[in-house]
Design a protein around this motif. Structure first.
Motif, PDB file in Angstrom:
ATOM      1  N   GLN A 126       0.836  -1.186   0.000  1.00 22.08           N
ATOM      2  CA  GLN A 126       0.000   0.000   0.000  1.00 22.08           C
ATOM      3  C   GLN A 126       0.878   1.245   0.000  1.00 22.08           C
ATOM      4  O   GLN A 126       1.911   1.292   0.661  1.00 22.08           O
ATOM      5  CB  GLN A 126      -0.879  -0.012   1.240  1.00 22.08           C
ATOM      6  N   SER A 127       0.465   2.238  -0.797  1.00 20.93           N
ATOM      7  CA  SER A 127       1.136   3.534  -0.805  1.00 20.93           C
ATOM      8  C   SER A 127       0.151   4.575  -0.335  1.00 20.93           C
ATOM      9  O   SER A 127      -1.041   4.477  -0.610  1.00 20.93           O
ATOM     10  CB  SER A 127       1.578   3.906  -2.224  1.00 20.93           C
TER      11      SER A 127
ATOM     12  N   TYR B 240       3.764   2.426 -17.462  1.00 23.73           N
ATOM     13  CA  TYR B 240       2.892   2.331 -16.294  1.00 23.73           C
ATOM     14  C   TYR B 240       2.344   3.714 -15.946  1.00 23.73           C
ATOM     15  O   TYR B 240       3.081   4.701 -15.999  1.00 23.73           O
ATOM     16  CB  TYR B 240       3.659   1.769 -15.087  1.00 23.73           C
ATOM     17  N   PRO B 241       1.065   3.800 -15.556  1.00 26.34           N
ATOM     18  CA  PRO B 241       0.478   5.105 -15.235  1.00 26.34           C
ATOM     19  C   PRO B 241       1.044   5.672 -13.937  1.00 26.34           C
ATOM     20  O   PRO B 241       1.201   4.969 -12.946  1.00 26.34           O
ATOM     21  CB  PRO B 241      -1.016   4.811 -15.098  1.00 26.34           C
ATOM     22  N   ASP B 242       1.366   6.954 -13.985  1.00 28.69           N
ATOM     23  CA  ASP B 242       1.855   7.696 -12.832  1.00 28.69           C
ATOM     24  C   ASP B 242       0.793   8.711 -12.443  1.00 28.69           C
ATOM     25  O   ASP B 242      -0.185   8.908 -13.170  1.00 28.69           O
ATOM     26  CB  ASP B 242       3.180   8.389 -13.178  1.00 28.69           C
ATOM     27  N   ILE B 243       0.958   9.361 -11.311  1.00 23.50           N
ATOM     28  CA  ILE B 243      -0.032  10.317 -10.808  1.00 23.50           C
ATOM     29  C   ILE B 243       0.644  11.662 -10.561  1.00 23.50           C
ATOM     30  O   ILE B 243       1.735  11.716  -9.995  1.00 23.50           O
ATOM     31  CB  ILE B 243      -0.664   9.810  -9.494  1.00 23.50           C
TER      32      ILE B 243
ATOM     33  N   ALA C 297      -0.215  14.857  -8.443  1.00 25.73           N
ATOM     34  CA  ALA C 297      -1.117  15.325  -7.383  1.00 25.73           C
ATOM     35  C   ALA C 297      -0.336  16.297  -6.495  1.00 25.73           C
ATOM     36  O   ALA C 297      -0.053  16.000  -5.344  1.00 25.73           O
ATOM     37  CB  ALA C 297      -1.649  14.151  -6.574  1.00 25.73           C
ATOM     38  N   ASN C 298       0.042  17.432  -7.084  1.00 22.03           N
ATOM     39  CA  ASN C 298       0.910  18.401  -6.400  1.00 22.03           C
ATOM     40  C   ASN C 298       2.282  17.804  -6.119  1.00 22.03           C
ATOM     41  O   ASN C 298       3.075  18.365  -5.392  1.00 22.03           O
ATOM     42  CB  ASN C 298       0.282  18.928  -5.118  1.00 22.03           C
ATOM     43  N   ASP C 299       2.534  16.662  -6.663  1.00 23.46           N
ATOM     44  CA  ASP C 299       3.797  15.954  -6.581  1.00 23.46           C
ATOM     45  C   ASP C 299       3.769  14.962  -7.743  1.00 23.46           C
ATOM     46  O   ASP C 299       2.707  14.646  -8.270  1.00 23.46           O
ATOM     47  CB  ASP C 299       3.904  15.201  -5.247  1.00 23.46           C
ATOM     48  N   VAL C 300       4.912  14.481  -8.158  1.00 23.98           N
ATOM     49  CA  VAL C 300       4.952  13.430  -9.162  1.00 23.98           C
ATOM     50  C   VAL C 300       5.078  12.113  -8.414  1.00 23.98           C
ATOM     51  O   VAL C 300       6.036  11.894  -7.673  1.00 23.98           O
ATOM     52  CB  VAL C 300       6.145  13.619 -10.129  1.00 23.98           C
ATOM     53  N   LEU C 301       4.090  11.259  -8.583  1.00 26.38           N
ATOM     54  CA  LEU C 301       4.085   9.942  -7.948  1.00 26.38           C
ATOM     55  C   LEU C 301       4.329   8.896  -9.028  1.00 26.38           C
ATOM     56  O   LEU C 301       3.462   8.624  -9.855  1.00 26.38           O
ATOM     57  CB  LEU C 301       2.754   9.692  -7.239  1.00 26.38           C
ATOM     58  N   ILE C 302       5.539   8.357  -9.044  1.00 24.41           N
ATOM     59  CA  ILE C 302       5.946   7.396 -10.076  1.00 24.41           C
ATOM     60  C   ILE C 302       5.509   5.996  -9.667  1.00 24.41           C
ATOM     61  O   ILE C 302       5.792   5.543  -8.559  1.00 24.41           O
ATOM     62  CB  ILE C 302       7.469   7.450 -10.291  1.00 24.41           C
ATOM     63  N   ASN C 303       4.825   5.320 -10.581  1.00 25.09           N
ATOM     64  CA  ASN C 303       4.395   3.945 -10.366  1.00 25.09           C
ATOM     65  C   ASN C 303       5.641   3.076 -10.217  1.00 25.09           C
ATOM     66  O   ASN C 303       6.467   2.985 -11.124  1.00 25.09           O
ATOM     67  CB  ASN C 303       3.557   3.487 -11.568  1.00 25.09           C
ATOM     68  N   ASN C 304       5.784   2.425  -9.059  1.00 23.62           N
ATOM     69  CA  ASN C 304       6.985   1.619  -8.818  1.00 23.62           C
ATOM     70  C   ASN C 304       6.842   0.178  -9.321  1.00 23.62           C
ATOM     71  O   ASN C 304       7.727  -0.645  -9.096  1.00 23.62           O
ATOM     72  CB  ASN C 304       7.397   1.650  -7.345  1.00 23.62           C
TER      73      ASN C 304
ATOM     74  N   GLY D 188       2.682   0.253  -5.790  1.00 23.10           N
ATOM     75  CA  GLY D 188       2.756   1.524  -5.078  1.00 23.10           C
ATOM     76  C   GLY D 188       3.309   2.627  -5.955  1.00 23.10           C
ATOM     77  O   GLY D 188       3.573   2.438  -7.145  1.00 23.10           O
ATOM     78  N   PHE D 189       3.500   3.769  -5.342  1.00 25.96           N
ATOM     79  CA  PHE D 189       3.988   4.958  -6.035  1.00 25.96           C
ATOM     80  C   PHE D 189       5.070   5.621  -5.205  1.00 25.96           C
ATOM     81  O   PHE D 189       4.959   5.709  -3.990  1.00 25.96           O
ATOM     82  CB  PHE D 189       2.840   5.941  -6.285  1.00 25.96           C
TER      83      PHE D 189
END
Length: 157
Positions: free
Chosen positions: A2-3, A23-26, A28-35, A39-40
């Motif tokens: 879980q992230s 892979y999709p990343d997010i 959200a006021n930050d770059v969350l890279i799909n690991n 998780g991100f």
């Protein structure tokens, strides 16, 4: 696995492959890279007026195959383009214009059919002598990363 990553609920976020790994990343006021393990991982994002981000949209503005970022803010009402280096690192490129956050978010598409993504947004124009305003549609035509503002004539009577 879980992230968790906290974001404000009064803003939009964007999903897309910003580091070109499939892979999709997010955003959200930050770059969350799909690991790729469920998780991100945050890699950081520095935006103008970051505390007041209202919308975040992904599109390739410089035609290099990487998703770039269009951000609108609610404090200074700015619309800004950030270019992606292909690995999820974004660098400020230009401000387009002030954006009225009471209106709809900008729309992105190639409206002049030149192969580059353009931006269309509604701009609130105060009506002289009143407390009201009118909506003006503006196009920001993208020519190799240089945006030109044009008023859109609705052609109504």
């Amino acid at each position: 696995m879980q992230s968790s990553h906290r974001i404000s609920t009064d803003r939009e976020f964007a999903v897309g492959d910003v580091n070109n790994d499939g892979y999709p990343d997010i955003i959200a006021n930050d770059v969350l890279i799909n690991n790729q393990r469920g998780g991100f991982d945050p890699i950081g994002l520095s935006l103008h007026d970051q505390a007041n981000v209202k919308t975040q949209q992904l599109a390739d503005f410089d035609n290099n195959g990487s998703l770039d970022l269009l951000v609108t803010t609610s404090w200074e009402n700015l619309s800004s383009v950030y270019l992606n280096d292909g690995e999820g690192q974004f660098t400020f490129h230009t401000h387009l214009a002030q954006f009225d956050t009471d209106r709809e978010p900008p729309a992105i598409g190639d409206i002049n059919n030149d192969g580059f993504n353009d931006v269309v947004m509604g701009i609130s124009i105060p009506n002289e002598g009143t407390n009201s305003s009118s909506l003006k549609l503006m196009s920001y035509s993208n020519n190799h990363g240089s945006f030109t503002q044009t008023e859109i004539d609705g052609g109504g009577s």
